[in-house]
Scaffold this motif. Structure first.
Motif, mmCIF file in Angstrom:
data_model
loop_
_atom_site.group_PDB
_atom_site.id
_atom_site.type_symbol
_atom_site.label_atom_id
_atom_site.label_comp_id
_atom_site.label_asym_id
_atom_site.label_seq_id
_atom_site.Cartn_x
_atom_site.Cartn_y
_atom_site.Cartn_z
ATOM 1 N N LEU A 1 32.589 9.056 13.006
ATOM 2 C CA LEU A 1 33.927 9.261 12.479
ATOM 3 C C LEU A 1 34.961 8.140 13.216
ATOM 4 C CD1 LEU A 1 34.435 12.979 13.580
ATOM 5 C CD2 LEU A 1 34.725 12.081 11.440
ATOM 6 N N ARG A 2 34.508 7.566 14.340
ATOM 7 C CA ARG A 2 35.254 6.439 14.968
ATOM 8 C C ARG A 2 34.876 5.285 14.240
ATOM 9 N NH1 ARG A 2 34.805 2.590 19.078
ATOM 10 N NH2 ARG A 2 32.369 2.876 19.353
ATOM 11 N N ALA A 3 33.732 4.870 13.701
ATOM 12 C CA ALA A 3 33.507 3.801 13.025
ATOM 13 C C ALA A 3 34.307 3.705 11.701
ATOM 14 C CB ALA A 3 32.052 3.651 12.636
ATOM 15 N N SER A 4 34.268 4.918 10.866
ATOM 16 C CA SER A 4 34.862 5.179 9.760
ATOM 17 C C SER A 4 36.588 4.920 9.959
ATOM 18 C CB SER A 4 34.697 6.555 9.174
ATOM 19 O OG SER A 4 35.401 6.688 7.950
ATOM 20 N N MET A 5 37.029 5.416 11.011
ATOM 21 C CA MET A 5 38.472 5.342 11.031
ATOM 22 C C MET A 5 38.754 3.675 11.719
ATOM 23 S SD MET A 5 39.357 8.538 13.533
ATOM 24 C CE MET A 5 41.054 7.961 13.619
ATOM 25 N N MET A 6 37.921 2.779 12.171
ATOM 26 C CA MET A 6 38.078 1.557 12.541
ATOM 27 C C MET A 6 38.162 0.638 11.335
ATOM 28 S SD MET A 6 36.191 1.129 16.082
ATOM 29 C CE MET A 6 36.317 -0.597 16.236
ATOM 30 N N GLU A 7 36.853 0.905 10.429
ATOM 31 C CA GLU A 7 36.795 0.372 9.252
ATOM 32 C C GLU A 7 37.691 0.465 8.227
ATOM 33 O OE1 GLU A 7 32.828 0.877 7.995
ATOM 34 O OE2 GLU A 7 31.771 0.482 9.997
ATOM 35 N N ALA B 1 56.846 6.218 21.923
ATOM 36 C CA ALA B 1 57.387 4.939 21.402
ATOM 37 C C ALA B 1 57.101 4.495 20.272
ATOM 38 C CB ALA B 1 57.081 3.899 22.616
ATOM 39 N N ASN B 2 55.937 4.907 19.789
ATOM 40 C CA ASN B 2 55.700 4.608 18.181
ATOM 41 C C ASN B 2 55.500 5.907 17.377
ATOM 42 O OD1 ASN B 2 54.472 3.466 15.993
ATOM 43 N ND2 ASN B 2 52.681 2.400 16.806
ATOM 44 N N PRO B 3 56.464 6.326 16.866
ATOM 45 C CA PRO B 3 56.704 7.572 16.255
ATOM 46 C C PRO B 3 55.582 7.707 14.877
ATOM 47 C CG PRO B 3 58.657 6.410 15.355
ATOM 48 C CD PRO B 3 58.014 5.563 16.493
ATOM 49 N N LEU B 4 55.119 6.449 14.353
ATOM 50 C CA LEU B 4 54.191 6.374 13.139
ATOM 51 C C LEU B 4 52.625 6.741 13.537
ATOM 52 C CD1 LEU B 4 55.748 3.743 10.909
ATOM 53 C CD2 LEU B 4 56.056 6.086 10.823
ATOM 54 N N ALA B 5 52.483 6.481 15.009
ATOM 55 C CA ALA B 5 51.225 6.486 15.531
ATOM 56 C C ALA B 5 50.472 7.801 15.104
ATOM 57 C CB ALA B 5 51.198 6.040 16.873
ATOM 58 N N ALA B 6 50.985 8.689 15.588
ATOM 59 C CA ALA B 6 50.459 10.143 15.357
ATOM 60 C C ALA B 6 49.862 10.272 14.040
ATOM 61 C CB ALA B 6 51.326 11.172 16.146
ATOM 62 N N PRO B 7 51.029 10.308 13.211
ATOM 63 C CA PRO B 7 50.458 10.709 11.805
ATOM 64 C C PRO B 7 49.584 9.693 11.104
ATOM 65 C CG PRO B 7 52.919 10.669 11.999
ATOM 66 C CD PRO B 7 52.451 10.180 13.284
ATOM 67 N N ILE B 8 49.630 8.390 11.343
ATOM 68 C CA ILE B 8 48.612 7.668 10.828
ATOM 69 C C ILE B 8 47.182 7.955 11.510
ATOM 70 C CG2 ILE B 8 47.851 5.017 11.129
ATOM 71 C CD1 ILE B 8 50.503 4.275 11.007
ATOM 72 N N VAL B 9 47.195 8.134 12.696
ATOM 73 C CA VAL B 9 45.686 8.694 13.258
ATOM 74 C C VAL B 9 45.200 10.087 12.658
ATOM 75 C CG1 VAL B 9 44.707 9.122 15.527
ATOM 76 C CG2 VAL B 9 45.994 6.980 15.104
ATOM 77 N N SER B 10 46.254 10.949 12.851
ATOM 78 C CA SER B 10 46.024 12.360 12.353
ATOM 79 C C SER B 10 45.160 12.237 10.806
ATOM 80 C CB SER B 10 47.114 13.135 12.346
ATOM 81 O OG SER B 10 47.376 13.471 13.712
ATOM 82 N N ALA C 1 43.966 9.586 9.338
ATOM 83 C CA ALA C 1 42.746 8.960 9.127
ATOM 84 C C ALA C 1 41.681 9.668 9.621
ATOM 85 C CB ALA C 1 43.118 7.500 10.084
ATOM 86 N N LEU C 2 41.923 10.526 10.874
ATOM 87 C CA LEU C 2 40.975 11.538 11.395
ATOM 88 C C LEU C 2 40.453 12.283 10.363
ATOM 89 C CD1 LEU C 2 39.242 12.254 13.940
ATOM 90 C CD2 LEU C 2 41.200 13.469 14.747
ATOM 91 N N GLN C 3 41.544 12.909 9.707
ATOM 92 C CA GLN C 3 41.338 13.871 8.615
ATOM 93 C C GLN C 3 40.490 13.600 7.587
ATOM 94 O OE1 GLN C 3 45.080 15.572 7.470
ATOM 95 N NE2 GLN C 3 45.545 16.687 9.397
#
Length: 159
Positions: free
Chosen positions: A65-71, A128-137, A139-141
């Motif tokens: 999961l972690r590698a996929s999100m990074m790549e 402080a970064n309002p786009l961070a949570a939706p981007i990460v969520s 990407a995680l999904q």
């Protein structure tokens, strides 16, 4: 007739400095401000997101999961230290924009998704970064779905 009306309108516009500025300068200022604020959001907006990754039980699935999100999404993911610090401390100090916590038994719950409920993943975000949570969520999904689709033929063959 139309030429005369247009010429009179043009002369009136040239005499009125405020109307001239509102006609030509104000749109240029607006477009410049909006371009500087929203420019580059479609070009790797996730690349500036720092993610602290904390898996209670590191397994090959969590590493995939972690590698996929990074790549695939270009996120900068760093594993949390051995005694995991509080997510609020990590966010407050600026070491990460988002903290992802995978609970114990995440991999086994993911493998038996059809028989048990979905595993609870906790995503803590810095305001402080309002786009961070939706981007990460997102990407995680997507990464979870990718891992599930990769492991699905193995699970079907095992039954």
């Amino acid at each position: 007739m139309i030429r005369t009306v247009l010429w009179i309108g043009w002369l009136n516009l040239l005499r009125d400095r405020v109307a001239l500025a509102l006609t030509f300068v104000l749109p240029l200022v607006f477009f410049t401000v909006f371009a500087s604020v929203f420019g580059g959001l479609d070009e790797g907006g996730g690349r500036s997101v720092k993610v602290a990754w904390h898996a209670e039980e590191p397994t090959p699935i969590t590493e995939r999961l972690r590698a996929s999100m990074m790549e695939r999404y270009g996120l900068r993911i760093t594993p949390a230290q051995a005694p995991a610090p509080e997510p609020a401390d990590v966010l407050r100090t600026g070491r990460a924009d988002v903290v992802v916590e995978l609970p114990p038994g995440f991999s086994s719950a993911l493998a038996t998704l059809g028989t048990t409920g979905a595993p609870e993943v906790v995503v803590h975000a810095n305001d402080a970064n309002p786009l961070a949570a939706p981007i990460v969520s997102g990407a995680l999904q997507a990464a979870v779905l990718e891992v599930l689709l990769d492991t699905l033929p193995d699970a079907v063959a095992a039954r």
